[in-house]
Scaffold this active site. Structure first.
Site, PDB file in Angstrom:
ATOM      1  N   GLY A 140      -7.099 -10.399  -8.300  1.00  0.00           N
ATOM      2  CA  GLY A 140      -8.455 -10.226  -7.792  1.00  0.00           C
ATOM      3  C   GLY A 140      -8.986  -8.879  -8.230  1.00  0.00           C
ATOM      4  O   GLY A 140      -8.657  -8.399  -9.317  1.00  0.00           O
ATOM      5  N   ARG A 165      -8.469 -20.004 -13.654  1.00  0.00           N
ATOM      6  CA  ARG A 165      -9.795 -19.730 -14.194  1.00  0.00           C
ATOM      7  C   ARG A 165      -9.576 -19.139 -15.576  1.00  0.00           C
ATOM      8  O   ARG A 165      -8.436 -18.966 -16.002  1.00  0.00           O
ATOM      9  CB  ARG A 165     -10.612 -18.797 -13.293  1.00  0.00           C
ATOM     10  CG  ARG A 165      -9.979 -17.451 -12.990  1.00  0.00           C
ATOM     11  CD  ARG A 165     -10.862 -16.679 -12.000  1.00  0.00           C
ATOM     12  NE  ARG A 165     -10.434 -15.315 -11.790  1.00  0.00           N
ATOM     13  CZ  ARG A 165      -9.585 -14.922 -10.853  1.00  0.00           C
ATOM     14  NH1 ARG A 165      -9.052 -15.826 -10.044  1.00  0.00           N
ATOM     15  NH2 ARG A 165      -9.264 -13.639 -10.724  1.00  0.00           N
ATOM     16  N   ASP A 240       5.481  -0.685  -1.308  1.00  0.00           N
ATOM     17  CA  ASP A 240       4.703   0.182  -0.425  1.00  0.00           C
ATOM     18  C   ASP A 240       4.578  -0.438   0.958  1.00  0.00           C
ATOM     19  O   ASP A 240       4.061   0.193   1.871  1.00  0.00           O
ATOM     20  CB  ASP A 240       3.304   0.408  -1.019  1.00  0.00           C
ATOM     21  CG  ASP A 240       2.494   1.418  -0.231  1.00  0.00           C
ATOM     22  OD1 ASP A 240       3.024   2.515   0.044  1.00  0.00           O
ATOM     23  OD2 ASP A 240       1.330   1.113   0.121  1.00  0.00           O
ATOM     24  N   HIS A 264       3.578   2.581   3.035  1.00  0.00           N
ATOM     25  CA  HIS A 264       2.243   1.968   3.100  1.00  0.00           C
ATOM     26  C   HIS A 264       1.140   3.008   2.884  1.00  0.00           C
ATOM     27  O   HIS A 264       0.213   3.156   3.691  1.00  0.00           O
ATOM     28  CB  HIS A 264       2.040   1.246   4.430  1.00  0.00           C
ATOM     29  CG  HIS A 264       1.038   0.130   4.343  1.00  0.00           C
ATOM     30  ND1 HIS A 264       1.095  -0.986   5.137  1.00  0.00           N
ATOM     31  CD2 HIS A 264      -0.060  -0.044   3.545  1.00  0.00           C
ATOM     32  CE1 HIS A 264       0.091  -1.806   4.854  1.00  0.00           C
ATOM     33  NE2 HIS A 264      -0.622  -1.241   3.882  1.00  0.00           N
ATOM     34  N   SER A 268      -4.170   5.102   0.865  1.00  0.00           N
ATOM     35  CA  SER A 268      -4.487   6.249   1.724  1.00  0.00           C
ATOM     36  C   SER A 268      -4.809   7.468   0.871  1.00  0.00           C
ATOM     37  O   SER A 268      -3.980   8.370   0.699  1.00  0.00           O
ATOM     38  CB  SER A 268      -3.314   6.530   2.672  1.00  0.00           C
ATOM     39  OG  SER A 268      -3.073   5.411   3.489  1.00  0.00           O
TER      40      SER A 268
END
Length: 301
Positions: A140, A165, A240, A264, A268
């Site tokens: 995406g 696609r 992550d 994570h 950030s």
């Protein structure tokens, strides 16, 4: 218009609109005026007991997250309210983390950092990103940002999304594509369909010595299946996100060989904060003016 807003997004409140009444809510105290709030901009880390909280928000009309993922909120959105995500906000940070994680893992930067701490000069050959095949699963906006950043690294990129696609393979092609990839990057959203998506069978299809990079959500990967592959030495990983999260003390992922782990932090960054503020401000102005909103979550996302 009454708004709850995350501390990191307060700067998004337009100062020239006196009819906007806002409260900063981070989930650590009793929520202010829960039955009157019309717009909620939640914190990066979800607050406790979201289903119960949303059930009390009788006038809620918009939830605007500062994250791309909306899984904590989506099943509980009240009737009459719209859920919008922060698509695009974290593209740069997450794509940059993915490239950095690939290079760190392939060039064994964690190992060299450990050697430095111990004062050891340990010469050795490492892997390299050049000439490799990078398979992006969940292609995406973040996948597009990642491919742009990979353009100078002399790699072959294969794109996979839920459905085919132009230039993008469907997920059904993964059994053919996984054995060809040197690096597999996960960018799929967290949904019921993607929970445990990367299971033992998926990992078994990856080639020996391949690197799994998870910049999606921890629940996308079967944690113990990944631990088994890492302990065997057949695969490496850079993640992550984990399941569970935060990762508890003593969890086998902490000591799994061939794993580079960060807590994570991919999105950030100051860039993400700036872009989140811009998006929230634009959404508030659109909402107040009755204009179409951006990034509305409908159907399968």
């Amino acid at each position: 218009m009454k708004i709850w807003i995350a501390p990191q997004a307060v700067a998004a409140i337009p100062s020239d609109l006196p009819d906007i009444e806002f409260s900063v809510y981070d989930g650590t105290a009793e929520p202010p005026g829960v039955e009157d709030v019309e717009v909620w901009v939640p914190t990066l880390i979800p607050v406790p007991d979201i289903p119960e909280l949303l059930s009390r928000m009788k006038r809620l009309r918009l939830i605007q997250t500062v994250t791309a993922g909306v899984e904590p909120y989506r099943p509980y959105v009240p009737d009459g309210a719209v859920l919008c995500n922060a698509r695009g906000v974290h593209d740069a940070g997450t794509a940059e983390w993915a490239v950095g994680a690939m290079i760190a893992a392939l060039r064994d930067f964690p190992g060299f950092a450990a050697d430095q701490q111990q004062g050891r000069w340990r010469y050795r050959h490492t892997g390299v990103l050049a000439d490799s095949t990078v398979l992006i699963v969940g292609y995406g906006s973040i996948g597009e940002a990642l491919e742009r950043r990979l353009a100078g690294f002399e790699v072959n990129v294969i794109r996979v999304a839920r459905s085919a696609r132009d230039g993008v393979h469907p997920e059904s092609d993964l059994p053919e594509l996984l054995p060809r990839a040197d690096v597999v990057v996960l960018l799929v959203p967290a949904t019921q369909a993607t929970t445990g998506f990367v299971d033992a069978a998926f990992l078994a299809m990856m080639k020996d010595g391949a690197l799994l990079v998870n910049a999606a959500r921890g629940a996308v990967v079967d944690t113990m299946a990944l631990v088994a592959e890492l302990n065997s030495g057949r695969l490496r990983a850079a993640v992550d996100v984990t399941d569970p999260e935060p990762l508890p003390e003593g969890h086998p992922l902490w000591t799994a060989p061939g794993l580079f782990l960060t807590p994570h932090v991919a999105g950030s960054t100051p860039a993400s904060t700036r872009r989140a503020i811009d998006l929230v401000r634009a959404q508030l102005l659109r909402f107040r003016a009755g204009e179409p909103l951006l990034n509305v979550i409908t159907g399968v996302y």
